[in-house]
Write an enzyme that holds these catalytic residues in place. Structure first.
Site, PDB file in Angstrom:
ATOM      1  N   ASP A 141      44.662  39.718  42.894  1.00 28.86           N
ATOM      2  CA  ASP A 141      44.237  41.281  43.150  1.00 28.86           C
ATOM      3  C   ASP A 141      45.046  41.840  43.448  1.00 28.86           C
ATOM      4  O   ASP A 141      46.125  41.415  44.305  1.00 28.86           O
ATOM      5  CB  ASP A 141      42.727  41.396  44.003  1.00 28.86           C
ATOM      6  N   LYS A 142      45.116  43.261  43.091  1.00 30.82           N
ATOM      7  CA  LYS A 142      46.352  44.144  43.379  1.00 30.82           C
ATOM      8  C   LYS A 142      46.436  44.322  44.797  1.00 30.82           C
ATOM      9  O   LYS A 142      47.552  44.416  45.267  1.00 30.82           O
ATOM     10  CB  LYS A 142      45.902  45.554  42.687  1.00 30.82           C
TER      11      LYS A 142
END
Length: 317
Positions: A141-142
């Protein structure tokens, strides 16, 4: 944003990707459609298929969530962004992904991604993922930091992908959770799929894909928080975050699944601590570790209860 289609009775196409390539009114390639399917952004009658060749029937209701990227993403910018290399040879690259950086370009982040930084380095990258995902075997995930693997050639990419698909890659994460988690060890088994009320989010749903996360409590910390080790056995989007949130112990700093009280953390407290796998060419067992990110380590230093917990935090660094 959603795009809805109903398969007409006179269609002669039974493959999902081929049907969408002709039915959509925007110019979108089949490879881009394939990525939408892989990302779980396309549902058929409420279910999320994972294969491009998913069979459709007249009357099926197809929903596409989010913006549809038109045309092919080509000519991605090569950016001289530093990457912290944890391991590298002629076949693979392991990096320490920083938080706040998306893995590949997409809506809202066309540049400044891991892919842009990879293109700025010298050397080959695998092509199996498509033009906009060179070398990308799996994603974080970012806002998640930690170990991430990159393939330098297609043979390595294929071999690593098989290991992820067969669940033979051992993944270890560290997460700070709200509340005091009990029991100290456990297994979370809950099927995950698109949230029917918020299609950009994931949720525990009976029609979702089977998902398993093993966990172990590492320490109970000041302020009513639990430091835990998570070992996802499957690789669903947002799996760790949704699984712990389903136990009412969301990951601290999670703006999507842990709304409410403000946590004393600088960001999402989720870090990919290590990956253990077989080298795609030599077959040698490798373990690559990423020390706990500095911002998270400093946060824990302020929350430790005693000497034992402090030593534990030091061992993660």
């Amino acid at each position: 944003m959603e795009t809805r289609l109903t398969v007409p009775p006179d269609t002669s196409e039974r493959r999902l990707d081929r049907y969408l390539a002709t039915a959509l009114t925007v110019d979108v390639s089949r490879s881009a459609i394939g990525r939408l399917i892989q990302d779980g952004r396309i549902s058929v009658n409420g279910d999320v298929p994972r294969k491009r060749g998913h069979t459709i029937e007249p009357g099926d209701e197809i929903t596409i969530t989010g913006e549809i990227q038109t045309g092919e993403t080509t000519g991605l910018a090569a950016e001289r962004s530093p990457l912290l290399v944890l391991f590298e040879d002629e076949d693979i690259l392991a990096i320490d992904k920083p938080p706040g950086v998306a893995v590949h370009p997409g809506p809202g982040h066309p540049t400044g991604t891991i892919v842009n930084a990879l293109l700025g380095r010298e050397g080959p990258l695998s092509t199996i993922g498509g033009d906009d995902r060179p070398g990308i075997v799996h994603r974080l995930d970012k806002d998640t930091s930690g170990v991430m693997l990159i393939a330098k050639n297609d043979a390595a990419h294929t071999a690593l992908s098989r290991q992820f698909q067969s669940r033979s890659v051992e993944k270890v994460y560290v997460a700070l959770l709200r509340g005091l988690l009990e029991p100290p060890t456990g297994v979370i088994e809950a099927s995950l799929g698109r949230d029917p009320r918020h299609r950009q989010r994931m949720a525990v749903v009976t029609s979702g894909r089977p998902s398993t996360t093993r966990y172990r409590v590492l320490a109970q910390l000041n302020g009513g928080y639990t430091l835990a080790e998570a070992r996802p056995q499957t690789g669903r989007p947002h799996q760790i975050r949704v699984h712990f949130a389903s136990l009412r112990h969301p990951v601290a700093g999670d703006v999507i699944y842990a709304r409410g009280s403000r946590d004393p953390v600088p960001r999402l407290f989720l870090h990919a601590l290590s990956l253990a796998f077989q080298h795609p060419v030599s077959g040698e067992t490798l373990e690559v570790r990423s020390p706990l990110a500095a911002d998270l380590s400093e946060c824990l230093a302020d929350m430790t209860i005693g000497t034992t917990e402090a030593r534990l935090v030091d061992s993660l660094g």
